[in-house]
Design an enzyme around this catalytic site. Structure first.
Site, PDB file in Angstrom:
ATOM      1  N   LYS A  37       0.893  -1.070  -0.010  1.00 26.51           N
ATOM      2  CA  LYS A  37       0.062   0.194   0.156  1.00 26.51           C
ATOM      3  C   LYS A  37       1.144   1.097   0.499  1.00 26.51           C
ATOM      4  CE  LYS A  37      -4.018   2.221   0.470  1.00 26.51           C
ATOM      5  NZ  LYS A  37      -5.416   1.732  -0.230  1.00 26.51           N
ATOM      6  N   ALA A 112      -5.076   4.250  -3.566  1.00 25.98           N
ATOM      7  CA  ALA A 112      -5.766   5.154  -2.990  1.00 25.98           C
ATOM      8  C   ALA A 112      -6.607   5.176  -4.049  1.00 25.98           C
ATOM      9  CB  ALA A 112      -4.948   6.200  -2.093  1.00 25.98           C
ATOM     10  N   PRO A 201     -18.848 -11.317  -3.478  1.00 30.60           N
ATOM     11  CA  PRO A 201     -20.362 -11.384  -2.787  1.00 30.60           C
ATOM     12  C   PRO A 201     -20.113  -9.967  -2.141  1.00 30.60           C
ATOM     13  CG  PRO A 201     -19.284 -13.488  -2.945  1.00 30.60           C
ATOM     14  CD  PRO A 201     -18.684 -12.330  -3.698  1.00 30.60           C
TER      15      PRO A 201
END
Length: 241
Positions: A37, A112, A201
């Site tokens: 990240k 991001a 889902p």
């Protein structure tokens, strides 16, 4: 494919949960995985960030690295400026990903927000990092109304920069999809020019970690180490139109 960049068509489209699902499917296939990240915004020191969420959902087993975090929930460049902290630059993202790739079979770089959110005052973006890496980009999209435009814009921006959209994953497929979502299953590949590679889902991120890790391959196509059958999924959805 050693490095895969994961971007969204915007915020809150299920990018982190999708990243976790891709990581889980790769782990199930026997691959070593790292998740990077570059800039975590909207969290304070000690608070759990996106890479921590990924590690939790896949029950560990992944290497995680966060290059910087900023407290304000803003674009990285603005959040860094407001915090008085140095921004993360695209070349730093690429360097970190390459180091991880030397020791892992797959490195997932989660951006991001959307593709062209700015990392720094010079206008550096996730797309610039992907171009430096020569890495394909997975686009995470919403299911419902408006997603065709944002997905088409994202894949068009990728191709304009010489980047390859590996495919599109619906980041949160509703239990009871409306007409727009059902039609979008057919329309997303057409407008994006990229295959639909999965559907996560809704509320998958709330599953127990063991259940999440076990289920993740069934949400993703073979290209992402999964077993999800896009044709069967589309046929099932078409049958409800």
């Amino acid at each position: 494919m050693t490095v895969l960049v994961v971007t969204g068509t915007g915020t809150e489209v299920g990018k982190t949960v999708t990243t976790a699902a891709v990581a889980a499917a790769a782990l199930a296939a026997g691959r070593s995985v790292a998740v990077l990240k570059p800039s975590q915004t909207g969290v304070v020191p000690g608070e759990r960030g996106d890479v921590d969420e990924v590690a939790h959902l896949v029950s560990g087993g992944v290497t995680t690295l966060e290059l910087a975090r900023y407290p304000d929930p803003l674009a990285p460049a603005t959040a860094a400026l407001r915090a008085g902290l140095p921004p993360v630059r695209p070349h730093e993202v690429a360097e970190a990903a390459e180091k991880l790739a030397a020791e892992h079979d797959l490195v997932l770089v989660e951006g991001a927000g959307g593709l062209l959110v700015r990392f720094d005052a010079d206008g550096g973006t996730l797309a610039d990092a992907a171009r430096t890496l020569g890495a394909p980009v997975l686009v995470v999209a919403a299911a419902g109304l408006g997603t065709l435009n944002t997905t088409a814009l994202t894949t068009e921006a990728l191709r304009a920069r010489g980047l390859t959209p590996l495919g599109v994953v619906v980041g949160s497929w509703p239990k009871e999809p409306d007409l727009a979502a059902r039609c979008n299953v057919t329309d997303l590949p057409e407008v994006s020019g990229a295959p639909l590679l999965g559907a996560i889902p809704e509320r998958a991120g709330a599953l127990l970690s063991g259940t999440f890790r076990e289920s993740a391959p069934s949400w993703l196509a073979r290209e992402l180490n999964g077993t999800w059958d896009g044709r069967a999924f589309a046929a099932g959805v078409a049958g409800t139109l």
